[in-house]
Design an enzyme around this catalytic site. Structure first.
Site, PDB file in Angstrom:
ATOM      1  N   ASP A  89      -2.611 -10.776  -2.236  1.00  0.00           N
ATOM      2  CA  ASP A  89      -3.340 -10.125  -1.214  1.00  0.00           C
ATOM      3  C   ASP A  89      -4.627  -9.810  -1.376  1.00  0.00           C
ATOM      4  O   ASP A  89      -4.994  -9.430  -2.584  1.00  0.00           O
ATOM      5  CB  ASP A  89      -2.397  -8.795  -0.612  1.00  0.00           C
ATOM      6  CG  ASP A  89      -2.655  -8.294   0.566  1.00  0.00           C
ATOM      7  OD1 ASP A  89      -1.944  -8.585   1.534  1.00  0.00           O
ATOM      8  OD2 ASP A  89      -3.727  -7.725   0.697  1.00  0.00           O
TER       9      ASP A  89
ATOM     10  N   HIS B 134       0.812  -1.116  -0.070  1.00  0.00           N
ATOM     11  CA  HIS B 134      -0.033  -0.003   0.171  1.00  0.00           C
ATOM     12  C   HIS B 134       0.813   1.167   0.174  1.00  0.00           C
ATOM     13  O   HIS B 134       0.372   2.369  -0.175  1.00  0.00           O
ATOM     14  CB  HIS B 134      -1.032   0.051   1.055  1.00  0.00           C
ATOM     15  CG  HIS B 134      -1.989  -1.055   1.361  1.00  0.00           C
ATOM     16  ND1 HIS B 134      -2.674  -1.314   0.110  1.00  0.00           N
ATOM     17  CD2 HIS B 134      -2.309  -2.008   2.210  1.00  0.00           C
ATOM     18  CE1 HIS B 134      -3.735  -2.178   0.294  1.00  0.00           C
ATOM     19  NE2 HIS B 134      -3.455  -2.802   1.620  1.00  0.00           N
TER      20      HIS B 134
ATOM     21  N   HIS C  70      -6.217  -7.233  -0.591  1.00  0.00           N
ATOM     22  CA  HIS C  70      -6.356  -5.819  -0.781  1.00  0.00           C
ATOM     23  C   HIS C  70      -5.681  -5.413  -1.878  1.00  0.00           C
ATOM     24  O   HIS C  70      -4.463  -5.937  -2.519  1.00  0.00           O
ATOM     25  CB  HIS C  70      -5.842  -4.958   0.354  1.00  0.00           C
ATOM     26  CG  HIS C  70      -6.403  -5.277   1.555  1.00  0.00           C
ATOM     27  ND1 HIS C  70      -5.662  -6.282   2.383  1.00  0.00           N
ATOM     28  CD2 HIS C  70      -7.645  -4.983   2.225  1.00  0.00           C
ATOM     29  CE1 HIS C  70      -6.582  -6.433   3.597  1.00  0.00           C
ATOM     30  NE2 HIS C  70      -7.934  -5.305   3.476  1.00  0.00           N
TER      31      HIS C  70
ATOM     32  N   ASP D 105      -4.178 -12.950   3.535  1.00  0.00           N
ATOM     33  CA  ASP D 105      -5.602 -12.337   4.213  1.00  0.00           C
ATOM     34  C   ASP D 105      -6.618 -12.778   3.180  1.00  0.00           C
ATOM     35  O   ASP D 105      -7.909 -12.663   3.510  1.00  0.00           O
ATOM     36  CB  ASP D 105      -5.645 -10.900   4.352  1.00  0.00           C
ATOM     37  CG  ASP D 105      -4.830 -10.029   3.424  1.00  0.00           C
ATOM     38  OD1 ASP D 105      -4.466 -10.699   2.271  1.00  0.00           O
ATOM     39  OD2 ASP D 105      -4.644  -8.631   3.664  1.00  0.00           O
TER      40      ASP D 105
HETATM   41 ZN   LIG Z   1      -3.898  -7.138   2.665  1.00  0.00          ZN
END
Ligand SMILES: [Zn+2]
Length: 341
Positions: free
Chosen positions: A160, A124, A162, A247
């Protein structure tokens, strides 16, 4: 044959984002505990080094680097999700350096492949902003290191749950790095829609598959087999990096997916065999998210077994219609640029 290199360091446990934070030192502790109880044959542990200022500056702005340097030795809140303790910036610099070292060892043929077991995670972190538990963008920094070492084309695969907004931003206008991400969408951080395919020179070299949630190993298998792998074969990367977040695991308290250890092992196996087919096996996994301690540690262990030589394939199962829809949307967005699609 050379071994699978595992890089980690006690300093990664000193990054403490605060009591109750999901990105806790216990994550890596549990992974190391599982590895200590069940060592994987064909692996060696290595010691990382810190990233240099120049290596960090290949991705990040001078302003961000100066800001994080000022936070070193202090506790601070960067955003609602992202806190630092006194050792965090040093840990993050070592995490970036571990990612670079993994690339160096694999590029030089001293390691068969590698897994950097690091925290804090990185995908991120944007060139100019730390966010979302991440300080430096480890995978982007590793890709730049690979480019400097002579890899003309680098594939970054991000599984991931995200979207890796920071990685996407780092290479959005470039075609020397192909970024492929499968993630929950709409979801944090908000980016990663199918029409986000890159700009300018980089148009067609960013791939986003946004899944609604509840998706299974079979869904991920379909996306790999019908989109990611054909594109990656055509791209002929000379180095493959994986933003390995766990995740999407079915037990994860943050993600909403249904992926199992077997699914992660299959994703890893498909990357390993791709790497063996196209780039002499040069594959590096970097730890991103994953917040179920059991799901994370068992899945990481399964991936390490695969890196060290175990075979695995996607479990058979029915795919969901919404995953097929997401796949079609992404394929339609990329089709103008890729004759294999
Ligand atoms: Zn994540």
């Amino acid at each position: 044959m050379t071994a699978t290199l595992l890089l980690t360091d006690p300093l990664f446990l000193q990054h403490d984002p605060g009591h109750g934070h999901p990105e806790s030192p216990a994550r890596l502790q549990r992974i190391l505990g599982v590895l200590a109880r069940a060592p994987v044959e064909g692996t060696v542990m290595g010691v990382p080094r810190s990233a240099t200022d120049a290596e960090l500056a290949a991705v990040h702005t001078p302003e961000l680097l100066a800001y994080l340097k000022r936070l070193s030795g202090h506790e601070a809140q960067i955003d609602p999700d992202t806190q630092v303790s006194p050792d965090s910036v040093d840990a993050a610099r070592l995490a970036a350096g571990a990612s670079i070292k993994a690339v160096e060892e694999v590029m030089a043929g001293r390691a068969r492949n590698a897994f950097a077991l690091v925290r804090p995670p990185g995908h991120h972190a944007e060139p100019g902003r730390a966010m979302g538990f991440c300080l430096f963008n480890n995978v982007a920094i590793a890709a730049e290191a690979g480019r400097r070492l002579g890899a003309e084309r680098v594939l970054i695969l991000d599984w991931d749950v995200h979207h890796g907004n920071g990685t996407q931003e780092s290479f959005y206008s470039r075609r020397d790095v192909l970024y492929q991400s499968v993630h929950q969408f709409p979801y944090y951080p908000g980016t990663g829609a199918a029409p986000e395919v890159g700009v300018g020179e980089g148009e067609g070299y960013t791939v986003n598959v946004g899944l609604p949630g509840g998706n299974s190993d079979a869904d991920y298998g379909m996306i790999f087999e019908e989109l990611f792998l054909p594109m990656a074969e055509a791209y002929r990367p000379q180095l493959i990096l994986v933003s390995a977040g766990f995740d999407p695991h079915q037990n994860d308290p943050i993600g909403g997916m249904e992926v199992t250890e077997r699914g992660f092992a299959a994703m890893c196996a498909s990357m390993r065999s791709l790497a063996e087919r196209v780039c002499g096996g040069r594959l590096v996994l970097l730890l991103e998210g994953g917040y179920s301690l059991e799901g994370l540690s068992q899945s990481v262990h399964a991936c390490i077994e695969v890196l060290a030589g175990r075979g695995d394939s996607f479990p058979s199962g029915t795919t969901h219609a919404d995953a097929k829809q997401a796949l079609i949307a992404s394929r339609d967005a990329l089709r103008p640029y890729w004759s294999v699609l």
